[in-house]
Scaffold this active site. Structure first.
Site, PDB file in Angstrom:
ATOM      1  N   SER A   6      -1.153  -0.647   9.412  1.00  0.00           N
ATOM      2  CA  SER A   6      -1.871   0.280   8.596  1.00  0.00           C
ATOM      3  C   SER A   6      -3.382   0.590   9.295  1.00  0.00           C
ATOM      4  O   SER A   6      -3.446   0.978  10.268  1.00  0.00           O
ATOM      5  CB  SER A   6      -2.219  -0.231   7.085  1.00  0.00           C
ATOM      6  OG  SER A   6      -2.576   0.700   6.143  1.00  0.00           O
ATOM      7  N   ASP A  10       3.137   1.397  11.193  1.00  0.00           N
ATOM      8  CA  ASP A  10       2.614   2.320   9.868  1.00  0.00           C
ATOM      9  C   ASP A  10       1.245   2.623   9.838  1.00  0.00           C
ATOM     10  O   ASP A  10       0.285   2.547   8.853  1.00  0.00           O
ATOM     11  CB  ASP A  10       3.221   1.806   8.461  1.00  0.00           C
ATOM     12  CG  ASP A  10       3.989   2.543   7.739  1.00  0.00           C
ATOM     13  OD1 ASP A  10       4.241   3.681   8.203  1.00  0.00           O
ATOM     14  OD2 ASP A  10       3.976   2.319   6.626  1.00  0.00           O
ATOM     15  N   HIS A  22       5.648   0.899   3.189  1.00  0.00           N
ATOM     16  CA  HIS A  22       4.629   0.466   3.734  1.00  0.00           C
ATOM     17  C   HIS A  22       4.363  -0.995   4.023  1.00  0.00           C
ATOM     18  O   HIS A  22       3.929  -1.682   4.788  1.00  0.00           O
ATOM     19  CB  HIS A  22       3.253   1.137   3.279  1.00  0.00           C
ATOM     20  CG  HIS A  22       2.031   0.897   3.892  1.00  0.00           C
ATOM     21  ND1 HIS A  22       2.085   1.576   4.988  1.00  0.00           N
ATOM     22  CD2 HIS A  22       0.991   0.611   3.605  1.00  0.00           C
ATOM     23  CE1 HIS A  22       0.689   1.245   5.508  1.00  0.00           C
ATOM     24  NE2 HIS A  22       0.018   0.645   4.876  1.00  0.00           N
TER      25      HIS A  22
END
Length: 404
Positions: free
Chosen positions: A253, A276, A331
């Site tokens: 992330s 991600d 996620h």
């Protein structure tokens, strides 16, 4: 669907036993704070560290998630007993040089949230340094200030002779004369634009990752460093055991965009694995030059057409940039939360997709190892999973899935 889900972190499958320790070198906010996963010698009794290292991290998570403070003891009840299946402060296996991975956590996370991935990679012969960022993107973190005369007491489970204990360890024991200062996560103010804040944080994160590499370079060269924690693994045992020609970034992330930026700026990092990746913090300038070698491993539910197009803009610079998507993932499928939450918590926080959590993480681990062999020139057999890097196999596709 694979093995039955169980609420614990899996043990490593690689050929090496895995040890774990924390380094806080320079106790101030400007110093380096990281968790080290490393190949270790076998020990009869191991001291497993708690997965959430301190109760204060539960408070930080509740604050980040905008939940009531009454949720703090409930979160601690749900996760406070969980341990990481590694040997705390076990003797370092100083028989060869190991490639190095620096790992960057996501927004609202901290150094232990990706233990499953980090310990599995370490079990295949890597040193993995999971940074805890002090840019106020962690759910909570801390440093020390000097407080003359303040001496912290040793917790009861500390073994003064260094004998391993089966008791889970936490908290850390600081050197005498140091006082904790906690940093909560910074939140956007009403009406505040997000990019300036996140881009500023990104710059600090990049500096912190390079600083950890500087630190481990010094340790590898035999320079003396001072760990703020008493009784942890002595840094000097890593001397001449880190292969500084084989260094990579990895992160999830916010840590994914951090990894992309680090590889673009610091040539010592040969490649990056971006899990991600949150693309918002990256400035437009990033897309006007060759970013280097990056492997984007995406979940099916987080990325958008806009963010995928940004990845493809970077990919247009060279054919070493790969993009794959794990079907049925969300996620949080890239974090330990996917393994440690039951169905009720999963529904509340979307920690699981339709793919079996362990199967999803195994795809990430194997694809990462294959990519690292390719770009770090490793004399390993990780190329048996090369097809995953190309997006070929069960539960994965190359690029992004068709948008519905």
């Amino acid at each position: 669907m694979g093995a039955m889900f169980s609420l614990k972190l899996p043990t490593a499958k690689g050929p090496f036993h895995v040890g774990c320790t924390d380094f806080m070198i320079d106790h101030t906010r400007e110093g380096s704070f990281c968790r080290l996963y490393y190949p270790c010698e076998a020990v009869e009794q191991s001291r497993p560290p708690l997965w959430i290292p301190r109760y204060e991290y539960c408070a930080g998570l509740v604050n980040y998630l905008n939940r009531s403070r009454w949720s703090i003891p409930l979160l601690n009840l749900a996760f406070g007993y969980q341990t990481v299946p590694v040997a705390w402060n076990a003797p370092f296996r100083a028989e060869e040089k190991y490639p190095l991975i620096v790992f960057s956590h996501g927004l609202g996370a901290f150094r232990s949230v990706y233990s499953a991935i980090c310990l599995e990679i370490a079990s295949h012969g890597f040193v993995v340094a999971a940074v805890e960022h002090r840019d106020e993107s962690a759910a909570s973190t801390y440093y020390y200030r000097t407080a003359a005369g303040d001496v912290e007491q040793l917790p009861e489970e500390t073994c003064e002779d260094g004998t391993p204990s089966a008791v889970p360890i936490s908290p850390q024991v600081a050197q005498p004369g140091l006082k904790e200062v906690w940093l909560p996560v910074v939140k956007l103010k009403t009406g505040e634009e997000e990019f300036p804040l996140r881009n500023d944080q990104l710059r600090q994160r990049v500096q912190e990752c390079s600083q950890v590499l500087n630190l481990l370079t010094d340790i590898n060269q035999g320079k003396s460093v001072n760990n703020a924690f008493v009784g942890n693994l002595c840094p000097s045992v890593l001397k001449d055991c880190i292969d500084l020609q084989r260094v990579a970034m990895m992160g999830h992330s916010f840590g994914g965009s951090t990894s992309v930026q680090v590889v673009a700026e610091d040539p010592r990092f040969r490649c990056a694995v971006a899990l991600d990746s949150w693309m918002l913090p990256l400035s437009e300038e990033m897309y006007s030059k060759d970013p280097g070698t990056v492997f984007f491993i995406n979940s099916e539910k987080f990325q958008t057409e806009e963010t995928i197009s940004k990845m493809k803009r970077l990919q247009s610079w060279n054919n070493k940039i790969k993009i794959i998507t794990i079907l049925g993932s969300v996620h949080q499928s890239m974090t330990d939360f996917t393994l440690l939450t039951g169905n009720l918590l999963s529904l509340a926080f979307e920690t699981k997709g339709t793919i079996d959590p362990q199967e999803g993480l195994e795809i990430i681990q194997k694809a990462t190892l294959a990519f690292l062999q390719r770009h770090l020139d490793l004399p390993k057999d990780f190329n048996q999973w090369d097809a995953l890097v190309e997006g070929e196999g069960d539960h994965i596709v190359s690029g992004s899935p068709p948008l519905t």
